[in-house]
Design a protein around this motif. Sequence first.
Motif, PDB file in Angstrom:
ATOM      1  N   PHE A  98       0.827  -1.206   0.000  1.00  0.00           N
ATOM      2  CA  PHE A  98       0.000   0.000   0.000  1.00  0.00           C
ATOM      3  C   PHE A  98       0.864   1.259   0.000  1.00  0.00           C
ATOM      4  O   PHE A  98       0.595   2.229  -0.730  1.00  0.00           O
ATOM      5  N   LEU A  99       1.912   1.253   0.812  1.00  0.00           N
ATOM      6  CA  LEU A  99       2.810   2.411   0.879  1.00  0.00           C
ATOM      7  C   LEU A  99       3.574   2.598  -0.431  1.00  0.00           C
ATOM      8  O   LEU A  99       3.821   3.723  -0.862  1.00  0.00           O
ATOM      9  N   SER A 100       3.940   1.492  -1.045  1.00  0.00           N
ATOM     10  CA  SER A 100       4.618   1.563  -2.339  1.00  0.00           C
ATOM     11  C   SER A 100       3.707   2.186  -3.395  1.00  0.00           C
ATOM     12  O   SER A 100       4.136   3.019  -4.206  1.00  0.00           O
ATOM     13  N   ARG A 101       2.434   1.812  -3.379  1.00  0.00           N
ATOM     14  CA  ARG A 101       1.469   2.408  -4.315  1.00  0.00           C
ATOM     15  C   ARG A 101       1.225   3.877  -3.982  1.00  0.00           C
ATOM     16  O   ARG A 101       0.973   4.692  -4.878  1.00  0.00           O
ATOM     17  N   ALA A 102       1.288   4.210  -2.690  1.00  0.00           N
ATOM     18  CA  ALA A 102       1.095   5.608  -2.290  1.00  0.00           C
ATOM     19  C   ALA A 102       2.209   6.489  -2.850  1.00  0.00           C
ATOM     20  O   ALA A 102       1.969   7.646  -3.227  1.00  0.00           O
ATOM     21  N   ARG A 103       3.413   5.972  -2.925  1.00  0.00           N
ATOM     22  CA  ARG A 103       4.529   6.739  -3.503  1.00  0.00           C
ATOM     23  C   ARG A 103       4.273   7.026  -4.982  1.00  0.00           C
ATOM     24  O   ARG A 103       4.568   8.117  -5.468  1.00  0.00           O
ATOM     25  N   VAL A 104       3.721   6.049  -5.689  1.00  0.00           N
ATOM     26  CA  VAL A 104       3.403   6.253  -7.096  1.00  0.00           C
ATOM     27  C   VAL A 104       2.273   7.274  -7.228  1.00  0.00           C
ATOM     28  O   VAL A 104       2.306   8.156  -8.099  1.00  0.00           O
ATOM     29  N   TYR A 105       1.274   7.163  -6.343  1.00  0.00           N
ATOM     30  CA  TYR A 105       0.137   8.090  -6.357  1.00  0.00           C
ATOM     31  C   TYR A 105       0.596   9.524  -6.146  1.00  0.00           C
ATOM     32  O   TYR A 105       0.071  10.459  -6.776  1.00  0.00           O
ATOM     33  N   GLN A 106       1.583   9.728  -5.261  1.00  0.00           N
ATOM     34  CA  GLN A 106       2.123  11.061  -5.000  1.00  0.00           C
ATOM     35  C   GLN A 106       3.201  11.471  -5.995  1.00  0.00           C
ATOM     36  O   GLN A 106       3.804  12.541  -5.851  1.00  0.00           O
ATOM     37  N   LYS A 107       3.456  10.591  -6.969  1.00  0.00           N
ATOM     38  CA  LYS A 107       4.481  10.828  -7.991  1.00  0.00           C
ATOM     39  C   LYS A 107       5.880  10.939  -7.387  1.00  0.00           C
ATOM     40  O   LYS A 107       6.751  11.655  -7.899  1.00  0.00           O
ATOM     41  N   LEU A 108       6.091  10.208  -6.274  1.00  0.00           N
ATOM     42  CA  LEU A 108       7.424  10.117  -5.680  1.00  0.00           C
ATOM     43  C   LEU A 108       8.219   8.972  -6.278  1.00  0.00           C
ATOM     44  O   LEU A 108       9.419   8.864  -6.063  1.00  0.00           O
ATOM     45  N   SER A 109       7.516   8.084  -7.001  1.00  0.00           N
ATOM     46  CA  SER A 109       8.153   6.934  -7.634  1.00  0.00           C
ATOM     47  C   SER A 109       7.429   6.646  -8.941  1.00  0.00           C
ATOM     48  O   SER A 109       6.243   6.971  -9.092  1.00  0.00           O
ATOM     49  N   ASP A 110       8.160   6.059  -9.880  1.00  0.00           N
ATOM     50  CA  ASP A 110       7.575   5.779 -11.194  1.00  0.00           C
ATOM     51  C   ASP A 110       6.692   4.547 -11.204  1.00  0.00           C
ATOM     52  O   ASP A 110       5.731   4.458 -11.960  1.00  0.00           O
ATOM     53  N   LYS A 111       7.024   3.560 -10.363  1.00  0.00           N
ATOM     54  CA  LYS A 111       6.271   2.315 -10.347  1.00  0.00           C
ATOM     55  C   LYS A 111       6.338   1.685  -8.969  1.00  0.00           C
ATOM     56  O   LYS A 111       7.269   1.947  -8.200  1.00  0.00           O
ATOM     57  N   PRO A 112       5.360   0.853  -8.602  1.00  0.00           N
ATOM     58  CA  PRO A 112       5.377   0.187  -7.302  1.00  0.00           C
ATOM     59  C   PRO A 112       6.582  -0.732  -7.163  1.00  0.00           C
ATOM     60  O   PRO A 112       7.136  -1.212  -8.147  1.00  0.00           O
ATOM     61  N   GLY A 113       6.992  -0.946  -5.903  1.00  0.00           N
ATOM     62  CA  GLY A 113       8.098  -1.864  -5.664  1.00  0.00           C
ATOM     63  C   GLY A 113       9.285  -1.196  -5.012  1.00  0.00           C
ATOM     64  O   GLY A 113      10.379  -1.753  -4.983  1.00  0.00           O
ATOM     65  N   ASP A 114       9.088   0.018  -4.475  1.00  0.00           N
ATOM     66  CA  ASP A 114      10.173   0.712  -3.786  1.00  0.00           C
ATOM     67  C   ASP A 114      10.595  -0.091  -2.564  1.00  0.00           C
ATOM     68  O   ASP A 114       9.813  -0.309  -1.648  1.00  0.00           O
ATOM     69  N   SER A 115      11.848  -0.533  -2.538  1.00  0.00           N
ATOM     70  CA  SER A 115      12.320  -1.416  -1.458  1.00  0.00           C
ATOM     71  C   SER A 115      12.387  -0.712  -0.118  1.00  0.00           C
ATOM     72  O   SER A 115      12.379  -1.363   0.930  1.00  0.00           O
ATOM     73  N   SER A 116      12.434   0.624  -0.108  1.00  0.00           N
ATOM     74  CA  SER A 116      12.564   1.345   1.160  1.00  0.00           C
ATOM     75  C   SER A 116      11.364   1.115   2.061  1.00  0.00           C
ATOM     76  O   SER A 116      11.491   1.132   3.293  1.00  0.00           O
ATOM     77  N   ASP A 117      10.188   0.882   1.484  1.00  0.00           N
ATOM     78  CA  ASP A 117       8.997   0.673   2.307  1.00  0.00           C
ATOM     79  C   ASP A 117       9.079  -0.626   3.107  1.00  0.00           C
ATOM     80  O   ASP A 117       8.653  -0.672   4.269  1.00  0.00           O
ATOM     81  N   SER A 118       9.619  -1.672   2.506  1.00  0.00           N
ATOM     82  CA  SER A 118       9.779  -2.926   3.239  1.00  0.00           C
ATOM     83  C   SER A 118      10.770  -2.757   4.385  1.00  0.00           C
ATOM     84  O   SER A 118      10.563  -3.267   5.491  1.00  0.00           O
ATOM     85  N   TYR A 119      11.863  -2.021   4.136  1.00  0.00           N
ATOM     86  CA  TYR A 119      12.859  -1.789   5.186  1.00  0.00           C
ATOM     87  C   TYR A 119      12.275  -0.960   6.330  1.00  0.00           C
ATOM     88  O   TYR A 119      12.426  -1.310   7.512  1.00  0.00           O
ATOM     89  N   ILE A 120      11.618   0.140   5.979  1.00  0.00           N
ATOM     90  CA  ILE A 120      11.080   1.033   7.016  1.00  0.00           C
ATOM     91  C   ILE A 120       9.957   0.352   7.787  1.00  0.00           C
ATOM     92  O   ILE A 120       9.907   0.397   9.024  1.00  0.00           O
TER      93      ILE A 120
END
Length: 493
Positions: free
Chosen positions: A291-313
């Motif tokens: 959900f957080l990974s998709r939120a980054r895409v929604y806010q245009k902070l990332s190009d696509k879901p799958g940002d590894s930082s969310d799993s770490y945090i």
Amino acid sequence: MEPRASVTSFKDIPVRRWSLRSSCSLPYGSFANSLASLAPDAEEKPAISPKRAYVTMFVLCYVNLLNYMERYTIAGVLTDIQKFFDIKDSTAGLLQTVFICSFLLLAPLFGYLGDRYNRKYIMIGGLSVWLLTATASSFVNESQFWLLALLRGLVGTGEASYSTVAPTIISDLFTGGKRSIMICIFYIFIPVGSGLGYITGRGFASLTGDWHWALRITPIMGAVGLILMIVLCPNPPRGAAETHGEGVTEQSSYLEDVKYLLKNKSYVWSSLGVTALAFLTGALAFWLPNFLSRARVYQKLSDKPGDSSDSYIFGAVTVATGILGGALGTSLSRRFRDKVPNADPLICAVGMLGSVPCLFITIFVASASIPATYVFIFLGELLLSLNWAVLADILLYVVVPTRRATAEALQITVGHLLGDAGSPYLLGVISDAIYPGSPDRNFDSLKYSLLLCPVVGIVGGVFFVVTAVYIAEDRKAVQQLLGGTPTTAASCT
């Protein structure tokens, strides 16, 4: 009642023990077996030396850590798995569902065996199956999603055998306030292991470039745990901590055990509360990183879901809140229990109900601010983590020693059957149904499906409030069942 003939091969070697129907039995409940008792331990003959008890505790905590790391490694690499197999949210949620279903179906069997046979052998057998199936699940290819799901289901065998038996061994190694601390430490490894599962899963997937390696680290560590268990863990007599090391025996059928538990109102209502907690934590643990990974895409902070930082945090937050929440819950129990007889279920109710507004805010603030979202995730998980050690306390002091494994097993079965066995899949189905065939709306669809979680949190809080009505009465009933005034071992010979 005439004792039945003992089984000498796999069953425990019989020794002279206290009988629940004997007039020479120790009181059980608010003092003798309460996890939260602050009274100093009486001088008694330990069944296991203190040094060996602490070594056993270390091994049990280590394996418990690995159990939950294995369970949530999948969540840490869920986006990679969805891409690899090209599956939807509902299908991805099925991975956790089949794992939990296997776990809950086998738990009653291991609970029955755990109250009657050598518990060390039961754990070793289950852990061995877990190691083999977890390793095999890391070698599936693109056309074998069905095999991955099947193997994930079989992995639940190990946890079913371990989760029903390990707490009962701890209860037979320690007593009073010391047992309270040990149970707290043991259950702290649930969120700690869950958090490390996200971190190690994501970390090894990123390091190797292949999510399969995320599923191989825990079996490697598990092999060490299996060896330690074989070499170092004993099988203490049941009830040894309350009976000067001699143990407690009662000959009863499984049906009699179940009837006894169903008449215990505190056990029934607290188990319903555990079910709501399992639904809530299972769904959040599986879907929040995604959900957080998709939120980054929604806010245009990332190009696509799958940002590894969310799993770490998210993993780090889960570890921190697990430690703080577990310690805080046990501290509150120890502080207020003597003043408020029903303090334990009230602590659980406060944790569940207090998490509800945090979850609502988490769900809706994610579209605006990721840092603010993590703040409320931290607060919500902290409140939920108050419950784990306290719930173990409740079960162990309202259930007699010879029925603890069965009680653990039935609570696990009901909790997972109606809780986290279906919650990841259910939320995935709801997510897919809200905006079907609209990949651009996958953030909104998952957001609205997560709204089911705070609703369940309210229901769970009510269950714990009802538990608070009956717990003093049920604790007293257990004490009366086991006898009146403590007697010495010499007076019963």
